[in-house]
Design a protein around this motif. Structure first.
Motif, PDB file in Angstrom:
ATOM      1  N   GLN A 109      34.311  43.048  27.548  1.00 20.32           N
ATOM      2  CA  GLN A 109      33.511  43.469  28.711  1.00 20.32           C
ATOM      3  C   GLN A 109      34.367  43.577  29.980  1.00 20.32           C
ATOM      4  OE1 GLN A 109      30.199  40.731  28.938  1.00 20.32           O
ATOM      5  NE2 GLN A 109      29.096  41.818  27.333  1.00 20.32           N
ATOM      6  N   GLU A 110      35.663  43.587  29.804  1.00 18.01           N
ATOM      7  CA  GLU A 110      36.638  43.780  30.901  1.00 18.01           C
ATOM      8  C   GLU A 110      36.663  42.631  31.910  1.00 18.01           C
ATOM      9  OE1 GLU A 110      35.840  47.874  32.369  1.00 18.01           O
ATOM     10  OE2 GLU A 110      37.866  48.262  31.623  1.00 18.01           O
ATOM     11  N   GLU A 111      36.037  41.482  31.571  1.00 16.20           N
ATOM     12  CA  GLU A 111      36.054  40.368  32.527  1.00 16.20           C
ATOM     13  C   GLU A 111      37.454  39.749  32.612  1.00 16.20           C
ATOM     14  OE1 GLU A 111      32.805  37.564  31.837  1.00 16.20           O
ATOM     15  OE2 GLU A 111      31.564  39.227  31.182  1.00 16.20           O
TER      16      GLU A 111
ATOM     17  N   PHE B  52      35.050  47.869  38.728  1.00 15.68           N
ATOM     18  CA  PHE B  52      34.997  48.266  37.316  1.00 15.68           C
ATOM     19  C   PHE B  52      33.739  49.079  37.017  1.00 15.68           C
ATOM     20  CE2 PHE B  52      38.092  44.978  37.291  1.00 15.68           C
ATOM     21  CZ  PHE B  52      38.943  45.291  36.255  1.00 15.68           C
ATOM     22  N   ALA B  56      32.015  44.151  35.611  1.00 18.19           N
ATOM     23  CA  ALA B  56      32.854  43.089  35.018  1.00 18.19           C
ATOM     24  C   ALA B  56      32.747  41.772  35.794  1.00 18.19           C
ATOM     25  CB  ALA B  56      34.318  43.534  34.907  1.00 18.19           C
TER      26      ALA B  56
END
Lengths: 249, 209
Positions: A109-111, B52, B56
């Protein structure tokens, strides 16, 4: 998981140990997750493992009239092998899988990328508290597992083998008389505890490394979790043999 | 701008050093990004904000904690200074009433605005927006685009926005570049872009409208 990355990550965690005070909040949460939330499973499994060992070995010993030695055998087996091994498997399946899934989900989730972009040290922020917490929780759960396992063995000794509990306990305590030459502690105890520390550390590193390499959305997270548990268990079994050999000599 | 798969987000990731180019170079503020050491890259990123595509946000942190995170981790500020800065940027994106909410309790548009606040809180000189309108309904998309325009004018930051929406580009852009299959097709000021003779421009604008 890439083995080289696992070794690299372990090195990165060692370098960041001084950051642990800053991460105390996450560290405490991870101690709770790994310790308190897994405690009942460890105790239950440890108790039954002790009963199984006592039953199987005790029945064989009784054929030779040696059943009064069951206490010693149960406590040695629990302390050196069964408790560290079973606790490590429980931690890999419950806490390690959760770590891999959590970090894997963050990755897809691109965290994790967001933390990187914000110049947040991902190893210090996410990996360090998880690894140290699991490394500390593992020997504590192992010690408790040894205790309840020996107790479980005593239940079988009394109910199935006709021994009295105080005799069983006295016999079990003789396992503590074998003091190591290098480390002045009972061999059975320290060999099991050292194993459990290594197992906890390895499980956390494998799980975090797998999670940080997750790709391909939900399917990838599932795959990552599966491979984290599989790799942890394989490493635990292989290390168990070599550590056992090394620590007893 | 450009269709899906044109390499728009890839360009942003090269600018902020998340990807390294197979060939060529990327220069930001006089520095070659692929050649920077990890420490130098962290230094460069302190001057940049990144929104993002899906915000995010860190799921287990509240709105306040998400926005405060880069300050706590990379700046030496007192808790009251952090509190003031976070409240200030959340006011800028009109999210000051939701400090204690968690990302799961927010709509897509609200998450984007919190992501924007997090990108702004370190006072960046450059802000990169990766498809700010993605996943939003037209009304929310317009609202976010207007907010980007307003913030750019108020904060005097350089903004690079990746989008495939002409409506979004019209609201926020001074200059527009069109990409296709990883290559630049054309680049021009907004008004001149409309009359660009390249055939792909009219084709793309026709589809986008």
């Amino acid at each position: 998981m890439n083995g080289g990355y696992g070794v690299f990550l372990a090195g990165q965690v060692f370098v960041r140990i001084p950051h642990l005070f800053r991460r105390r909040q996450t560290f405490k949460e991870q101690l709770f997750l790994g310790g308190i939330k897994t405690l009942h499973v460890s105790l239950l499994v440890g108790f039954f493992i002790g009963m199984i060992v006592s039953l199987q070995v005790g029945l064989e010993l009784s054929k030779y009239g040696q059943q009064e030695n069951i206490g010693l055998l149960v406590s040695i087996l629990m302390a050196r092998e069964m408790a560290p091994f079973v606790t490590a498997i429980i931690l890999a399946a419950s806490v390690g899988s959760a770590m891999a899934a959590e970090l894997g989900t963050m990755k897809v989730q691109e965290e994790i990328t967001a933390l990187d972009v914000l110049s947040v040290d991902v190893v210090s922020y996410l990996v360090l508290p998880r690894v140290i917490a699991l490394t500390l929780v593992s020997p504590i759960l192992t010690l408790l597992s040894v205790w309840v396992g020996t107790l479980g063995g005593g239940v079988i000794a009394v109910t199935q083998l006709g021994l009295d509990f105080s005799g069983y306990t006295h016999n079990a305590m003789t396992a503590l008389q074998d003091i190591g030459s290098t480390i002045p502690l009972p061999v059975s105890l320290y060999s099991g505890l050292i194993k459990s520390i290594v197992f906890g550390f390895v499980t956390a590193i494998v799980s975090c490394a797998s999670g940080l390499h997750a790709t391909n959305g939900a399917q990838g997270v599932g795959q990552t979790t599966r491979s984290a548990v599989r790799d942890s268990i394989i490493l635990i079994i292989v290390l168990n043999f070599f550590l056992g050999k090394f620590l007893l000599h | 701008m450009g269709p899906s798969g044109a390499g728009k987000s890839v360009i942003l990731k090269h600018i902020i050093g998340l990807l390294k180019p197979d060939a060529g170079d990327v220069w930001v503020q006089g520095k070659s990004v692929p050649d920077l050491t990890p420490d130098e890259l962290r230094g460069l990123r302190r001057n940049m904000g990144y929104l993002f595509q899906h915000a995010a946000l860190i799921n287990w942190l509240s709105v306040f904690e998400n926005v405060a995170l880069p300050l706590k981790e990379t700046r030496e500020l007192s808790p009251s200074q952090i509190q003031d800065k976070v409240e200030h940027v959340l006011k800028l994106v009109r999210m000051e009433g939701d400090l204690q909410k968690y990302p799961a309790e927010l709509s897509g548009g609200m998450q984007k605005r919190v992501g924007l606040a997090r990108a702004l809180v370190t006072d960046p000189r450059i802000i990169l927006y990766d498809e700010p309108e993605a996943g939003l309904d037209p009304e929310m998309s317009t609202s976010v685009s207007r907010m980007i325009r307003r913030l750019r004018d108020e904060l005097h930051t350089t903004s690079i926005t990746v989008t495939h929406s002409w409506a979004c580009a019209q609201l926020i852009a001074d200059r527009v570049a069109l990409f296709e299959k990883g290559a630049l097709v054309t680049e021009a000021p907004l008004d001149a872009f409309l009359s660009d003779p390249h055939p792909r421009v009219s084709e793309f604008l026709g589809q986008s409208k």
